[in-house]
Design a protein around this motif. Sequence first.
Motif, PDB file in Angstrom:
ATOM      1  N   LEU A  50       0.735 -22.791  63.804  1.00 41.74           N
ATOM      2  CA  LEU A  50       1.736 -22.391  64.805  1.00 41.74           C
ATOM      3  C   LEU A  50       2.296 -23.617  65.503  1.00 41.74           C
ATOM      4  N   SER A  51       1.417 -24.542  65.812  1.00 47.54           N
ATOM      5  CA  SER A  51       1.832 -25.711  66.571  1.00 47.54           C
ATOM      6  C   SER A  51       2.826 -26.568  65.799  1.00 47.54           C
ATOM      7  N   SER A  52       2.602 -26.704  64.502  1.00 48.13           N
ATOM      8  CA  SER A  52       3.514 -27.561  63.739  1.00 48.13           C
ATOM      9  C   SER A  52       4.886 -26.899  63.631  1.00 48.13           C
ATOM     10  N   LEU A  53       4.908 -25.565  63.617  1.00 48.38           N
ATOM     11  CA  LEU A  53       6.208 -24.875  63.601  1.00 48.38           C
ATOM     12  C   LEU A  53       6.931 -25.075  64.927  1.00 48.38           C
ATOM     13  N   VAL A  54       6.176 -25.011  65.991  1.00 46.28           N
ATOM     14  CA  VAL A  54       6.776 -25.220  67.304  1.00 46.28           C
ATOM     15  C   VAL A  54       7.352 -26.633  67.391  1.00 46.28           C
ATOM     16  N   GLY A  55       6.638 -27.583  66.785  1.00 42.28           N
ATOM     17  CA  GLY A  55       7.135 -28.955  66.772  1.00 42.28           C
ATOM     18  C   GLY A  55       8.494 -29.061  66.101  1.00 42.28           C
ATOM     19  N   LEU A  56       8.677 -28.265  65.060  1.00 42.59           N
ATOM     20  CA  LEU A  56       9.936 -28.327  64.313  1.00 42.59           C
ATOM     21  C   LEU A  56      11.127 -27.810  65.104  1.00 42.59           C
ATOM     22  N   ILE A  57      10.874 -26.882  66.019  1.00 44.21           N
ATOM     23  CA  ILE A  57      11.992 -26.318  66.771  1.00 44.21           C
ATOM     24  C   ILE A  57      12.752 -27.435  67.483  1.00 44.21           C
ATOM     25  N   GLY A  58      12.005 -28.474  67.860  1.00 45.32           N
ATOM     26  CA  GLY A  58      12.629 -29.591  68.564  1.00 45.32           C
ATOM     27  C   GLY A  58      13.672 -30.309  67.732  1.00 45.32           C
ATOM     28  N   ALA A  59      13.645 -30.093  66.426  1.00 43.35           N
ATOM     29  CA  ALA A  59      14.568 -30.833  65.569  1.00 43.35           C
ATOM     30  C   ALA A  59      15.978 -30.272  65.618  1.00 43.35           C
ATOM     31  N   VAL A  60      16.138 -29.123  66.241  1.00 44.93           N
ATOM     32  CA  VAL A  60      17.467 -28.531  66.245  1.00 44.93           C
ATOM     33  C   VAL A  60      18.357 -29.284  67.240  1.00 44.93           C
ATOM     34  N   GLY A  61      19.615 -29.311  66.936  1.00 41.59           N
ATOM     35  CA  GLY A  61      20.546 -29.954  67.865  1.00 41.59           C
ATOM     36  C   GLY A  61      20.763 -31.420  67.519  1.00 41.59           C
ATOM     37  N   ASP A  62      21.663 -32.015  68.265  1.00 42.82           N
ATOM     38  CA  ASP A  62      22.005 -33.404  67.984  1.00 42.82           C
ATOM     39  C   ASP A  62      20.870 -34.335  68.388  1.00 42.82           C
ATOM     40  N   VAL A  63      20.738 -35.381  67.615  1.00 37.13           N
ATOM     41  CA  VAL A  63      19.739 -36.386  67.942  1.00 37.13           C
ATOM     42  C   VAL A  63      20.399 -37.468  68.792  1.00 37.13           C
ATOM     43  N   GLN A  64      19.798 -37.742  69.923  1.00 40.84           N
ATOM     44  CA  GLN A  64      20.338 -38.761  70.822  1.00 40.84           C
ATOM     45  C   GLN A  64      19.546 -40.050  70.665  1.00 40.84           C
ATOM     46  N   ALA A  65      20.255 -41.148  70.662  1.00 36.80           N
ATOM     47  CA  ALA A  65      19.574 -42.435  70.580  1.00 36.80           C
ATOM     48  C   ALA A  65      18.995 -42.796  71.940  1.00 36.80           C
ATOM     49  N   PRO A  66      17.717 -43.143  71.969  1.00 40.06           N
ATOM     50  CA  PRO A  66      17.159 -43.621  73.231  1.00 40.06           C
ATOM     51  C   PRO A  66      17.712 -45.013  73.533  1.00 40.06           C
ATOM     52  N   PRO A  67      17.635 -45.459  74.781  1.00 36.22           N
ATOM     53  CA  PRO A  67      18.098 -46.811  75.099  1.00 36.22           C
ATOM     54  C   PRO A  67      17.254 -47.848  74.357  1.00 36.22           C
ATOM     55  N   PRO A  68      17.866 -48.931  73.927  1.00 38.01           N
ATOM     56  CA  PRO A  68      17.140 -49.949  73.161  1.00 38.01           C
ATOM     57  C   PRO A  68      15.925 -50.500  73.912  1.00 38.01           C
ATOM     58  N   SER A  69      15.970 -50.480  75.226  1.00 39.99           N
ATOM     59  CA  SER A  69      14.859 -51.057  75.993  1.00 39.99           C
ATOM     60  C   SER A  69      13.563 -50.276  75.802  1.00 39.99           C
ATOM     61  N   LEU A  70      13.677 -49.029  75.392  1.00 35.32           N
ATOM     62  CA  LEU A  70      12.476 -48.205  75.248  1.00 35.32           C
ATOM     63  C   LEU A  70      11.558 -48.748  74.161  1.00 35.32           C
ATOM     64  N   ARG A  71      12.160 -49.139  73.052  1.00 28.87           N
ATOM     65  CA  ARG A  71      11.362 -49.656  71.931  1.00 28.87           C
ATOM     66  C   ARG A  71      10.567 -50.875  72.370  1.00 28.87           C
ATOM     67  N   ALA A  72      11.264 -51.788  73.026  1.00 32.39           N
ATOM     68  CA  ALA A  72      10.602 -53.015  73.470  1.00 32.39           C
ATOM     69  C   ALA A  72       9.482 -52.708  74.459  1.00 32.39           C
ATOM     70  N   ALA A  73       9.736 -51.747  75.355  1.00 30.97           N
ATOM     71  CA  ALA A  73       8.733 -51.414  76.373  1.00 30.97           C
ATOM     72  C   ALA A  73       7.476 -50.838  75.729  1.00 30.97           C
ATOM     73  N   ILE A  74       7.676 -49.972  74.743  1.00 27.86           N
ATOM     74  CA  ILE A  74       6.521 -49.362  74.066  1.00 27.86           C
ATOM     75  C   ILE A  74       5.703 -50.429  73.345  1.00 27.86           C
TER      76      ILE A  74
END
Lengths: 292, 204
Positions: A50-74
């Motif tokens: 069930l959980s993996s299906l719920v995870g997939l629901i998030g894939a709907v809709g447009d994908v937004q690019a996070p700000p470039p600074s996020l990658r560096a911060a992580i």
Amino acid sequence: MTNDVTMMEHQRIQDEALDLVFAAVEPADLSAYDAHLAECDQCREYVDELSSLVGLIGAVGDVQAPPPSLRAAILAEAVGLSVSRPGAQPSGAPASRNLLADEDVDSPASASPFAAPGSGERRRAHRSRLASVATRFMAVAAVLALIGLVGWGAAMRSQRDDARQAASQSSQFQDAISRPGQLTVAEIDAVDGSGTSRVATAYMRDSGMMVVADDLEANDTSSSIYVLWSLASPTDRAPVALGSFDVAKGDLMSFVAATGAAPSGRWFAISEEPGRRVPATPTKMVGAGEAA
Amino acid sequence: MRDRVQERSDDELHAGVVARDDSSLAEIYDRYGAAVFSVALRVVGDRDHAQDVAQEVFLALWRAPQNYVRERGTLGTWLMSAAHHRAVDVVRREEAVHRRVDRAGREAIIAERESDQAEPVHESAWLNWQSRAVRAALAELTPTQREALLLAYYGGLTQQEISEQTKVPLGTIKTRTRAALAKLRDVLDASAVTDLSPRLRSQS
């Protein structure tokens, strides 16, 4: 060990699993689930699925690019450099630290992805939560409209036919795409000199072909048809018609009625044809592209 | 093909993280960062909190990579599920401290900001494909199934709360939600979203 107590536990867990996978279980109540799931393969598999299906629901809709600074911060944080990300929560806020602390290796509760982050301080009065349910309910109506999937109320009913149509297509698509064999994907870009705007993506394999229309106008199905062509090269003067298809308004994808001809190369094109027949040569080219 | 370096599989990257190789984490982020961020953004409704959630998700993977078990699903799905859970939690925490502003007003602001700042991500065939597949699968649900599913997902409502809000008996709501998930599973079964992804990726 199977006894009456665990049987009742199975039933309770599986009955309440929906709240669990949608993150709607009070943190204070999670430990009881986790204790059972840690020991019970059957329930854990059920909840995981069930959980993996719920995870997939998030894939709907447009994908937004996070700000470039996020990658560096992580990455900085991962390698032990503490760098403040612009706009991050002040360090005193109950943001990342507590959430992360819960993911520590030796915490048995965190073995499942639904282990609630930060159980202690975020425990809240049930009453205050219920008071805000109406707010969230309304927020969901906004989200539904946002992702363009459904209207609300009357609009929902009017889309039922569209949904049925999409459903039937979706099954076929699933069927076509999931068969074994080589899959060829070609992105078809506009050929009207307007640059490289994508008009469609063609998915082809021996068992079937389909076109996902990114920017193809719905055709008049009484007087025109789209044709998918194969070309040996971009300048091929004798393209081979692979099949024809219609694009209906609101369709997610179109299935190509195959002519039976084999592709002659790695280039593909789409033309719009007057009448309902596949001509020997394309009349009006709409787009072309090379298979990836 | 082209000048692309051989891409590592999700399994290889996960093994890299287990072995404390931060370049593996970077590659996982490059593959799923936008998806994770987008899930969080849709739930929490603002970019700052969405960034916090995404950061937590990837750092949690880095700190306890053994929490992801391959047999339970793909890495991408697992990350999105984790993002969803954390995002729901953030929304509730915000509500609990009465800092939640009117959602509609906030969305209008976000939409404005996004049009300025955010560039939609197009380069990932896998994400684009998956988004389409899920949208198609959701379209296949009945309206009542879809309502139950999305209220739970985006609203973070319990089944009981959905029942109260929609004035539909609890048992019926649970049946709808389960049926909706079962239908999703049928449509998106492993072959479409799981197995297709490496193929699409290697060809794009």
